[in-house]
Scaffold this motif. Structure first.
Motif, PDB file in Angstrom:
ATOM      1  N   SER A 114       0.841  -1.200   0.000  1.00  0.00           N
ATOM      2  CA  SER A 114       0.000   0.000   0.000  1.00  0.00           C
ATOM      3  C   SER A 114       0.873   1.246   0.000  1.00  0.00           C
ATOM      4  CB  SER A 114      -0.898   0.018   1.239  1.00  0.00           C
ATOM      5  OG  SER A 114      -1.566   1.257   1.369  1.00  0.00           O
ATOM      6  N   ALA A 115       0.495   2.220  -0.810  1.00  0.00           N
ATOM      7  CA  ALA A 115       1.222   3.484  -0.842  1.00  0.00           C
ATOM      8  C   ALA A 115       1.099   4.243   0.471  1.00  0.00           C
ATOM      9  CB  ALA A 115       0.717   4.351  -1.994  1.00  0.00           C
ATOM     10  N   VAL A 116       0.077   3.944   1.273  1.00  0.00           N
ATOM     11  CA  VAL A 116      -0.026   4.563   2.602  1.00  0.00           C
ATOM     12  C   VAL A 116       1.153   4.126   3.459  1.00  0.00           C
ATOM     13  CG1 VAL A 116      -1.401   4.748   4.693  1.00  0.00           C
ATOM     14  CG2 VAL A 116      -2.541   4.733   2.472  1.00  0.00           C
ATOM     15  N   ALA A 117       1.462   2.831   3.449  1.00  0.00           N
ATOM     16  CA  ALA A 117       2.627   2.335   4.186  1.00  0.00           C
ATOM     17  C   ALA A 117       3.913   2.903   3.603  1.00  0.00           C
ATOM     18  CB  ALA A 117       2.650   0.813   4.158  1.00  0.00           C
ATOM     19  N   ASP A 118       3.977   3.043   2.272  1.00  0.00           N
ATOM     20  CA  ASP A 118       5.158   3.643   1.644  1.00  0.00           C
ATOM     21  C   ASP A 118       5.419   5.037   2.192  1.00  0.00           C
ATOM     22  OD1 ASP A 118       5.253   1.380   0.091  1.00  0.00           O
ATOM     23  OD2 ASP A 118       4.603   2.359  -1.771  1.00  0.00           O
ATOM     24  N   LEU A 119       4.351   5.819   2.322  1.00  0.00           N
ATOM     25  CA  LEU A 119       4.497   7.191   2.805  1.00  0.00           C
ATOM     26  C   LEU A 119       4.996   7.214   4.246  1.00  0.00           C
ATOM     27  CD1 LEU A 119       4.062  10.248   2.420  1.00  0.00           C
ATOM     28  CD2 LEU A 119       1.750   9.924   3.294  1.00  0.00           C
ATOM     29  N   VAL A 120       4.375   6.423   5.106  1.00  0.00           N
ATOM     30  CA  VAL A 120       4.751   6.422   6.520  1.00  0.00           C
ATOM     31  C   VAL A 120       6.172   5.894   6.697  1.00  0.00           C
ATOM     32  CG1 VAL A 120       4.195   5.502   8.802  1.00  0.00           C
ATOM     33  CG2 VAL A 120       2.365   6.214   7.265  1.00  0.00           C
ATOM     34  N   GLY A 164       8.523   6.221   4.625  1.00  0.00           N
ATOM     35  CA  GLY A 164       9.483   7.114   3.991  1.00  0.00           C
ATOM     36  C   GLY A 164       9.862   6.737   2.579  1.00  0.00           C
ATOM     37  N   ASP A 165       9.113   5.807   1.965  1.00  0.00           N
ATOM     38  CA  ASP A 165       9.432   5.385   0.602  1.00  0.00           C
ATOM     39  C   ASP A 165       8.961   6.372  -0.458  1.00  0.00           C
ATOM     40  OD1 ASP A 165      10.493   3.182   1.771  1.00  0.00           O
ATOM     41  OD2 ASP A 165       9.150   1.710   0.851  1.00  0.00           O
ATOM     42  N   ILE A 166       8.003   7.245  -0.109  1.00  0.00           N
ATOM     43  CA  ILE A 166       7.572   8.293  -1.020  1.00  0.00           C
ATOM     44  C   ILE A 166       7.490   9.598  -0.226  1.00  0.00           C
ATOM     45  CG2 ILE A 166       6.310   6.795  -2.584  1.00  0.00           C
ATOM     46  CD1 ILE A 166       3.745   7.552  -1.241  1.00  0.00           C
ATOM     47  N   PRO A 167       7.647  10.749  -0.884  1.00  0.00           N
ATOM     48  CA  PRO A 167       7.643  12.021  -0.157  1.00  0.00           C
ATOM     49  C   PRO A 167       6.267  12.382   0.372  1.00  0.00           C
ATOM     50  CG  PRO A 167       7.704  12.406  -2.524  1.00  0.00           C
ATOM     51  CD  PRO A 167       7.893  10.928  -2.334  1.00  0.00           C
ATOM     52  N   ASP A 168       6.245  13.413   1.255  1.00  0.00           N
ATOM     53  CA  ASP A 168       4.979  13.909   1.784  1.00  0.00           C
ATOM     54  C   ASP A 168       4.031  14.268   0.647  1.00  0.00           C
ATOM     55  OD1 ASP A 168       6.174  13.671   4.187  1.00  0.00           O
ATOM     56  OD2 ASP A 168       6.006  15.778   4.763  1.00  0.00           O
ATOM     57  N   THR A 169       2.777  14.025   0.869  1.00  0.00           N
ATOM     58  CA  THR A 169       1.748  14.345  -0.112  1.00  0.00           C
ATOM     59  C   THR A 169       0.998  15.583   0.346  1.00  0.00           C
ATOM     60  OG1 THR A 169       1.525  11.995  -0.638  1.00  0.00           O
ATOM     61  CG2 THR A 169      -0.257  13.443  -1.339  1.00  0.00           C
ATOM     62  N   GLN A 170       1.015  16.614  -0.438  1.00  0.00           N
ATOM     63  CA  GLN A 170       0.404  17.876  -0.062  1.00  0.00           C
ATOM     64  C   GLN A 170      -1.101  17.732   0.142  1.00  0.00           C
ATOM     65  OE1 GLN A 170       2.184  20.647   0.561  1.00  0.00           O
ATOM     66  NE2 GLN A 170       3.992  19.369   0.194  1.00  0.00           N
ATOM     67  N   ASN A 171      -1.603  18.460   1.137  1.00  0.00           N
ATOM     68  CA  ASN A 171      -3.039  18.545   1.417  1.00  0.00           C
ATOM     69  C   ASN A 171      -3.658  17.255   1.946  1.00  0.00           C
ATOM     70  OD1 ASN A 171      -3.054  21.242   0.477  1.00  0.00           O
ATOM     71  ND2 ASN A 171      -3.219  20.488  -1.638  1.00  0.00           N
ATOM     72  N   LEU A 172      -2.825  16.296   2.359  1.00  0.00           N
ATOM     73  CA  LEU A 172      -3.345  15.098   2.991  1.00  0.00           C
ATOM     74  C   LEU A 172      -2.855  15.100   4.430  1.00  0.00           C
ATOM     75  CD1 LEU A 172      -2.828  12.438   0.182  1.00  0.00           C
ATOM     76  CD2 LEU A 172      -4.907  13.653   0.793  1.00  0.00           C
ATOM     77  N   LEU A 173      -3.456  15.993   5.231  1.00  0.00           N
ATOM     78  CA  LEU A 173      -2.923  16.287   6.554  1.00  0.00           C
ATOM     79  C   LEU A 173      -2.933  15.086   7.475  1.00  0.00           C
ATOM     80  CD1 LEU A 173      -4.473  19.825   7.140  1.00  0.00           C
ATOM     81  CD2 LEU A 173      -2.191  19.230   6.303  1.00  0.00           C
ATOM     82  N   SER A 174      -3.993  14.291   7.444  1.00  0.00           N
ATOM     83  CA  SER A 174      -4.056  13.172   8.375  1.00  0.00           C
ATOM     84  C   SER A 174      -3.012  12.111   8.060  1.00  0.00           C
ATOM     85  CB  SER A 174      -5.450  12.539   8.367  1.00  0.00           C
ATOM     86  OG  SER A 174      -5.738  11.966   7.115  1.00  0.00           O
ATOM     87  N   VAL A 175      -2.697  11.918   6.769  1.00  0.00           N
ATOM     88  CA  VAL A 175      -1.665  10.958   6.399  1.00  0.00           C
ATOM     89  C   VAL A 175      -0.299  11.460   6.827  1.00  0.00           C
ATOM     90  CG1 VAL A 175      -0.568   9.751   4.477  1.00  0.00           C
ATOM     91  CG2 VAL A 175      -3.031  10.172   4.450  1.00  0.00           C
ATOM     92  N   ASN A 176      -0.011  12.714   6.498  1.00  0.00           N
ATOM     93  CA  ASN A 176       1.285  13.284   6.865  1.00  0.00           C
ATOM     94  C   ASN A 176       1.440  13.411   8.370  1.00  0.00           C
ATOM     95  OD1 ASN A 176       2.083  13.515   4.199  1.00  0.00           O
ATOM     96  ND2 ASN A 176       1.118  15.523   3.954  1.00  0.00           N
ATOM     97  N   PHE A 177       0.326  13.618   9.081  1.00  0.00           N
ATOM     98  CA  PHE A 177       0.393  13.701  10.537  1.00  0.00           C
ATOM     99  C   PHE A 177       0.926  12.411  11.122  1.00  0.00           C
ATOM    100  CE2 PHE A 177      -1.627  12.593  14.579  1.00  0.00           C
ATOM    101  CZ  PHE A 177      -1.136  13.615  15.383  1.00  0.00           C
ATOM    102  N   PHE A 178       0.426  11.267  10.646  1.00  0.00           N
ATOM    103  CA  PHE A 178       0.879   9.991  11.181  1.00  0.00           C
ATOM    104  C   PHE A 178       2.358   9.778  10.869  1.00  0.00           C
ATOM    105  CE2 PHE A 178       1.604   5.399  11.047  1.00  0.00           C
ATOM    106  CZ  PHE A 178       1.144   5.050  12.296  1.00  0.00           C
ATOM    107  N   LYS A 195       6.682  -1.301   7.718  1.00  0.00           N
ATOM    108  CA  LYS A 195       7.581  -1.614   6.596  1.00  0.00           C
ATOM    109  C   LYS A 195       7.081  -2.816   5.810  1.00  0.00           C
ATOM    110  CE  LYS A 195      12.280  -3.097   5.493  1.00  0.00           C
ATOM    111  NZ  LYS A 195      13.625  -3.449   6.029  1.00  0.00           N
ATOM    112  N   GLN A 196       6.531  -3.789   6.521  1.00  0.00           N
ATOM    113  CA  GLN A 196       6.090  -5.008   5.861  1.00  0.00           C
ATOM    114  C   GLN A 196       4.776  -4.850   5.098  1.00  0.00           C
ATOM    115  OE1 GLN A 196       6.158  -8.018   8.959  1.00  0.00           O
ATOM    116  NE2 GLN A 196       8.263  -8.558   8.478  1.00  0.00           N
ATOM    117  N   LEU A 197       4.243  -3.636   5.077  1.00  0.00           N
ATOM    118  CA  LEU A 197       3.062  -3.346   4.266  1.00  0.00           C
ATOM    119  C   LEU A 197       3.396  -2.496   3.046  1.00  0.00           C
ATOM    120  CD1 LEU A 197       0.491  -2.583   7.112  1.00  0.00           C
ATOM    121  CD2 LEU A 197       0.767  -4.713   5.826  1.00  0.00           C
ATOM    122  N   THR A 198       4.673  -2.180   2.856  1.00  0.00           N
ATOM    123  CA  THR A 198       5.077  -1.374   1.704  1.00  0.00           C
ATOM    124  C   THR A 198       5.059  -2.214   0.434  1.00  0.00           C
ATOM    125  OG1 THR A 198       7.428  -1.841   2.021  1.00  0.00           O
ATOM    126  CG2 THR A 198       6.524   0.103   3.151  1.00  0.00           C
TER     127      THR A 198
END
Length: 287
Positions: free
Chosen positions: A121-127, A129-143, A174-177
């Motif tokens: 999941s790209a959500v796990a990628d973001l958390v 650090g596999d992909i950069p912060d996504t603008q305007n997705l505050l709750s995702v970037n907050f975590f 990490k195991q969900l990336t």
């Protein structure tokens, strides 16, 4: 105990049902019970239901090591030769690891996965650090920023406070990336003799579930249609049985909805009935 009537046996499968939850919650949490009304509804229809008893934040390997003796105990207590596993989200990956790597293929008749990120999941990628912060997705970037500031070690401490025995929050994420699951799928093959099937669901709009709105938008941009945590492509493994609730063109279901987390507040769809249908189908297939 009164003998079950014929109507009560619609979900009495040949083998007991083991329910496995995903990341972030456990079977025994009072406020966020991982399956809501589902176990009681299945039991009322004659199913033998046991819950996995796993940590909320742990690795596939550690969870599978805990799960193995739990299932062996179920077999001993029921006298059954095998179990049917129904797993939501990350639980499906732990079940696959258990079957393939811990010599449990002869003890598992079927594995049904629901909204499991088999391809990451790209959500796990973001958390992670596999992909950069996504603008305007505050709750995702907050975590993500919370994890960075506290450190996954601090998250493990919080997990212990809420009941986990040996949490590994960083590894669990990490195991969900997507990169990790690409390798996992090569190393954890399906085993002969086990029936594998999968289901997913779809959020049609962010407003379908405000809790998953931000992650839905993130995944829509990167992976396409999704349930707020897992894309409709990633959830497919073995025999793909389709998207639950897809017949409603106006309102979708979220990743959390499939474990009944909104309960009776979800008025447009009967979640426990989904699992009754899944278990009825397993019974008809001889499991």
């Amino acid at each position: 105990m009164n003998a079950n009537t014929e109507a009560d046996l619609t979900c009495r499968t040949l083998y007991p049902i083991v329910l496995l939850h995903g990341i972030g919650y456990r079977d025994d949490m009072l406020m966020l019970n991982s399956w809501g009304r589902i176990p009681k509804v299945l039991e009322a229809a004659g199913a033998q239901v046991v819950q996995g008893g796993l940590d909320a934040w742990n690795s596939h390997e550690n969870s599978a090591l805990v799960l193995k003796p739990n299932i062996e105990q179920v077999l001993s207590q029921t006298g059954s030769a095998k179990v049917n596993i129904i797993a939501h989200s990350k639980g499906g990956l732990e079940a696959r690891y258990l079957i393939s790597k811990l010599d449990m293929a002869d003890k598992v008749a079927s594995l049904t996965t629901v909204c499991t990120p088999h391809h990451g999941s790209a959500v796990a990628d973001l958390v992670a650090g596999d992909i950069p912060d996504t603008q305007n997705l505050l709750s995702v970037n907050f975590f993500k920023r919370l994890a960075q500031r506290l450190g996954f070690g601090a998250m493990d401490i919080l997990a212990r406070i809420t009941g986990d025995k040996s949490p590994q929050a960083g590894m669990a994420i990490k195991q969900l990336t997507r990169s990790y699951l690409a390798e996992f799928n090569q190393q954890v093959p399906d085993m002969p003799g086990v029936y594998y099937q999968s289901y997913g669901t779809l959020m049609r709009r962010a407003i379908d579930d405000p809790v998953f709105a931000a992650t839905h938008v993130l995944l829509k941009r990167i992976e396409g249609d999704n349930d707020g945590m897992v894309s409709t492509n990633s959830c497919q493994w073995g025999r793909f049985r389709g998207l639950i609730g897809d017949s409603n063109p106006n309102r979708g279901l979220s990743h959390g909805d499939l474990v009944d987390y909104r309960g009776v507040l979800l008025t447009h769809f009967d979640i426990p009935a989904v699992y009754v249908d899944i278990v009825k189908d397993l019974k008809q297939q001889g499991f």
